[in-house]
Design a protein around this motif. Structure first.
Motif, PDB file in Angstrom:
ATOM      1  N   ILE A 152      12.932  14.643   4.372  1.00  0.00           N
ATOM      2  CA  ILE A 152      12.940  13.412   5.366  1.00  0.00           C
ATOM      3  C   ILE A 152      12.998  12.053   4.137  1.00  0.00           C
ATOM      4  O   ILE A 152      12.327  12.225   2.998  1.00  0.00           O
ATOM      5  CB  ILE A 152      11.544  13.519   5.994  1.00  0.00           C
ATOM      6  N   THR A 153      13.489  11.057   4.830  1.00  0.00           N
ATOM      7  CA  THR A 153      13.221   9.855   4.313  1.00  0.00           C
ATOM      8  C   THR A 153      12.477   8.786   4.499  1.00  0.00           C
ATOM      9  O   THR A 153      12.587   8.447   5.909  1.00  0.00           O
ATOM     10  CB  THR A 153      14.739   9.191   3.924  1.00  0.00           C
ATOM     11  N   ILE A 154      11.526   8.351   4.027  1.00  0.00           N
ATOM     12  CA  ILE A 154      10.665   7.089   4.549  1.00  0.00           C
ATOM     13  C   ILE A 154      11.469   6.014   3.857  1.00  0.00           C
ATOM     14  O   ILE A 154      11.630   5.688   2.409  1.00  0.00           O
ATOM     15  CB  ILE A 154       9.270   7.151   3.826  1.00  0.00           C
ATOM     16  N   GLY A 155      11.919   5.225   4.747  1.00  0.00           N
ATOM     17  CA  GLY A 155      12.907   4.045   4.493  1.00  0.00           C
ATOM     18  C   GLY A 155      12.250   2.603   4.072  1.00  0.00           C
ATOM     19  O   GLY A 155      12.405   1.961   3.252  1.00  0.00           O
ATOM     20  N   ALA A 156      10.827   2.710   4.579  1.00  0.00           N
ATOM     21  CA  ALA A 156       9.923   1.545   4.220  1.00  0.00           C
ATOM     22  C   ALA A 156       8.648   2.096   4.682  1.00  0.00           C
ATOM     23  O   ALA A 156       8.450   2.592   5.927  1.00  0.00           O
ATOM     24  CB  ALA A 156      10.643   0.273   4.969  1.00  0.00           C
ATOM     25  N   ALA A 157       7.547   1.388   4.175  1.00  0.00           N
ATOM     26  CA  ALA A 157       6.236   1.704   4.657  1.00  0.00           C
ATOM     27  C   ALA A 157       5.397   0.333   4.371  1.00  0.00           C
ATOM     28  O   ALA A 157       5.640  -0.323   3.398  1.00  0.00           O
ATOM     29  CB  ALA A 157       5.721   3.023   4.192  1.00  0.00           C
ATOM     30  N   ARG A 158       4.374  -0.020   5.171  1.00  0.00           N
ATOM     31  CA  ARG A 158       3.494  -1.129   4.811  1.00  0.00           C
ATOM     32  C   ARG A 158       1.965  -0.693   5.265  1.00  0.00           C
ATOM     33  O   ARG A 158       1.935   0.098   6.108  1.00  0.00           O
ATOM     34  CB  ARG A 158       3.999  -2.351   5.678  1.00  0.00           C
ATOM     35  N   LEU A 159       1.187  -1.508   4.671  1.00  0.00           N
ATOM     36  CA  LEU A 159      -0.345  -1.376   4.923  1.00  0.00           C
ATOM     37  C   LEU A 159      -0.508  -2.571   5.435  1.00  0.00           C
ATOM     38  O   LEU A 159      -0.336  -3.758   4.819  1.00  0.00           O
ATOM     39  CB  LEU A 159      -1.112  -0.649   3.721  1.00  0.00           C
ATOM     40  N   ALA A 160      -1.290  -2.902   6.308  1.00  0.00           N
ATOM     41  CA  ALA A 160      -1.949  -4.262   7.078  1.00  0.00           C
ATOM     42  C   ALA A 160      -3.314  -3.771   7.623  1.00  0.00           C
ATOM     43  O   ALA A 160      -3.896  -2.849   7.886  1.00  0.00           O
ATOM     44  CB  ALA A 160      -0.981  -4.647   8.035  1.00  0.00           C
ATOM     45  N   VAL A 161      -3.749  -5.048   7.980  1.00  0.00           N
ATOM     46  CA  VAL A 161      -5.280  -4.935   8.693  1.00  0.00           C
ATOM     47  C   VAL A 161      -4.746  -5.299  10.291  1.00  0.00           C
ATOM     48  O   VAL A 161      -4.064  -6.414  10.451  1.00  0.00           O
ATOM     49  CB  VAL A 161      -6.332  -5.977   8.349  1.00  0.00           C
ATOM     50  N   ALA A 162      -5.207  -4.355  11.174  1.00  0.00           N
ATOM     51  CA  ALA A 162      -4.873  -4.480  12.386  1.00  0.00           C
ATOM     52  C   ALA A 162      -5.734  -5.653  13.137  1.00  0.00           C
ATOM     53  O   ALA A 162      -6.759  -5.941  12.566  1.00  0.00           O
ATOM     54  CB  ALA A 162      -5.372  -3.254  13.366  1.00  0.00           C
TER      55      ALA A 162
ATOM     56  N   ALA B 226      15.837   2.141  16.911  1.00  0.00           N
ATOM     57  CA  ALA B 226      15.439   0.795  16.657  1.00  0.00           C
ATOM     58  C   ALA B 226      15.478   0.306  15.067  1.00  0.00           C
ATOM     59  O   ALA B 226      15.521  -1.011  14.887  1.00  0.00           O
ATOM     60  CB  ALA B 226      13.994   0.507  17.150  1.00  0.00           C
ATOM     61  N   GLY B 227      15.504   1.294  14.410  1.00  0.00           N
ATOM     62  CA  GLY B 227      15.689   1.070  12.918  1.00  0.00           C
ATOM     63  C   GLY B 227      14.346   0.458  12.466  1.00  0.00           C
ATOM     64  O   GLY B 227      13.197   0.923  12.945  1.00  0.00           O
ATOM     65  N   ASN B 228      14.402  -0.501  11.390  1.00  0.00           N
ATOM     66  CA  ASN B 228      13.325  -0.914  10.443  1.00  0.00           C
ATOM     67  C   ASN B 228      12.502  -1.928  10.919  1.00  0.00           C
ATOM     68  O   ASN B 228      12.840  -2.992  11.015  1.00  0.00           O
ATOM     69  CB  ASN B 228      13.384  -1.052   9.125  1.00  0.00           C
ATOM     70  N   THR B 229      11.406  -1.746  11.712  1.00  0.00           N
ATOM     71  CA  THR B 229      10.725  -3.003  12.330  1.00  0.00           C
ATOM     72  C   THR B 229       9.171  -2.861  11.945  1.00  0.00           C
ATOM     73  O   THR B 229       8.368  -3.402  12.558  1.00  0.00           O
ATOM     74  CB  THR B 229      10.579  -2.743  14.086  1.00  0.00           C
ATOM     75  N   THR B 230       9.144  -2.374  10.638  1.00  0.00           N
ATOM     76  CA  THR B 230       7.754  -2.265   9.939  1.00  0.00           C
ATOM     77  C   THR B 230       7.055  -3.918   9.839  1.00  0.00           C
ATOM     78  O   THR B 230       5.996  -3.936   9.715  1.00  0.00           O
ATOM     79  CB  THR B 230       7.622  -1.436   8.766  1.00  0.00           C
TER      80      THR B 230
END
Length: 502
Positions: free
Chosen positions: A139-149, A225-229
């Motif tokens: 599987i491919t993780i195309g992008a990932a992010r970490l944030a405060v909700a 929907a593609g990349n909406t990170t």
């Protein structure tokens, strides 16, 4: 006799010990029952009461075989006396369960996810774990992010949002069975703040390695929907999901004492911890929308923080997970506890101590004898002791009766306490639970590596019907505690045994 009340959830252990001693004495059982009825309504407002003779330090019960010592709860040492060092610890964890195709895990195509989680300790530097452990294809993780909700649905704080990389790359392909840890990032968050991990799955993907999110709502975009990170508002994450896909942990780096792991099945994972305590058994309780912070790891984290500890808490619970392979794992669950121990606990960051709470599934669903569970617990203790990890063994609280028993030994609408020790006959699963708990308190407590016992049984039992939990601690299924019950359960963990002496 005199009724002595202690308010708050920080002091229930003393009362539970009192209850346990009283219910074991035939001469006092009816006196206790009469008085308990008078104070039962107080339990619904979380005022824990017990019958104690004065003075508190010694209670002499006529006909009970002598003197029973009642000791107050041990207070934790101040933070200044606990050594710490810069290290990685687990801020949050979720053991990988499976990658089975299901309505809640169908796979997808060009889709983004936003997963919410509540860290068990504050942090300033983080790394994120992703897993394709049970996946059968790359599987491919195309992008990932970490944030405060922000605490409002899928929205995040754009000023505390950063991309994740993997050896410097923004995308990574995981082979079947592969796991990865992101490069460190720097986000400052306070204890009690919710974090968000956003993941874009590139191309078509099959059902993913996942963990049932229990009480936390996560979000996904529509297919293709593609990349909406980078969507800070969360508007593109229009669909709620009940899983954490791929995400298995967040570590944080700083001056900490280490990590304490909670290891077990659904009652460690926090099943039905979002249920309230308005009603008392047999009237069932209901879920409280938005209540997602009363899992066992959440309770222990708050207790540790209040006591001045700097320990991360790893929740390594899994739904339907038995201790050993002699019991079959429930549908959708990966491995038995003895097989998960190394990967899910001992290989995690900074683990100093593990609280082992297993056997409910074995005794309830598979109805194996207590000796089978004893062997599995001994196996887990040996694994931990071999790598220098301290062990606290937890007793099994009530309501682990064998569900395959005959109907006249199971609770029913007509007799909600059917199969209880009093008046009997007792359900065979409850008999085995009692036998297992005796072993844990005696033989198990002396195993090399075991430093203490967490007596969940005494913390939660209902003395009038000792095969059942306190009526106000039930959720809705007659097996799992509600949120308040999990707090009482957590209070039975001896904090002063979590770390080795200085």
């Amino acid at each position: 006799m005199k009724v002595v009340c202690f308010s708050g959830l920080g002091e229930p252990l003393l009362c539970r010990v009192c209850y346990a001693q009283l219910h074991s004495c035939m001469n006092f059982r009816f006196l206790f029952l009469e008085s308990f009825v008078k104070v039962s309504t107080l339990l619904r407002s979380h005022v824990v009461c017990c019958l104690l003779a004065i003075p508190l330090s010694v209670m002499t019960l006529s006909g009970c075989g002598g003197v029973v010592s009642v000791k107050p709860p041990v207070t934790s040492p101040p933070a200044s006396s606990i050594p710490s060092s810069p290290q990685w610890v687990v801020a949050w964890g979720a053991s990988p369960e499976n990658a089975l195709p299901a309505a809640e895990n169908p796979g997808g195509d060009e889709q983004s996810f936003r997963f919410l989680l509540l860290p068990t300790i504050d942090g300033t530097q983080e790394r994120v774990h992703f897993s394709n452990l049970f996946g059968l294809t790359p599987i491919t993780i195309g992008a990932a992010r970490l944030a405060v909700a922000t605490g409002s649905g899928a929205a995040i704080d754009p000023t505390r949002d950063t991309p994740l990389t993997f050896a410097g790359a923004s995308s990574i392909t995981l082979a079947a069975g592969q796991e990865v840890v992101s490069d460190p990032v720097n986000i400052t968050y306070a204890f009690g703040e919710t974090m968000a991990v956003s993941v874009y799955m590139k191309g078509a993907f099959p059902p993913l390695t996942q963990h049932d999110s229990q009480v936390t709502t996560n979000y996904e975009s529509v297919s293709q929907a593609g990349n909406t990170t980078t969507d800070a508002s969360g508007a593109s994450f229009s669909q709620a999901v009940t899983e954490w896909y791929l995400l298995t942990g967040i570590d944080t780096y700083g001056s900490y004492q280490g990590t304490v792991a909670l290891f077990g099945s659904s009652s460690i994972d926090g099943h039905e911890s979002n249920y309230g305590d308005t009603n008392s058994y047999p009237v069932l309780n209901v879920a409280i929308p938005g209540q997602d912070n009363d899992r066992p790891a959440d309770w222990l984290a708050r207790q540790l923080m209040s006591a001045g500890y700097r320990l991360g808490v790893l929740n390594a619970g899994e739904l339907g997970d038995p201790a050993g392979e002699d019991a079959s794992t429930a549908a959708g669950t990966g491995l038995a506890g003895i097989d998960r121990m190394k990967h899910d606990v001992l290989q995690q960051a900074g683990v100093k101590t593990v609280v082992i709470y297993f056997g409910g599934i074995d005794l309830r669903e598979d109805c194996v004898p207590a000796t089978n569970v004893e062997a599995s617990l001994s196996n887990m203790v040996s694994q931990a002791q071999a790598v220098g990890v301290r062990v606290i063994l937890a007793t099994l609280p009530p309501a682990e009766y064998c569900t395959t028993s005959s109907a006249d030994l199971l609770p029913s609408a007509a007799n909600p306490y059917q199969g209880d020790l009093y008046p009997g006959p007792e359900n065979p699963g409850s008999t085995q639970r009692r036998t297992l708990n005796d072993w844990i308190r005696t033989t198990g407590a002396l195993l090399p590596g075991v430093v203490a016992i967490a007596d969940f049984d005494n913390a939660l039992l209902y003395p009038v019907h000792p095969d059942f939990m306190m009526p106000s601690f039930y959720s809705s299924d007659n097996f799992h505690p509600n949120g308040v019950g999990y707090g009482v359960q957590s209070s039975a963990i001896p904090l002063t045994s979590l770390l080795a002496p200085r």
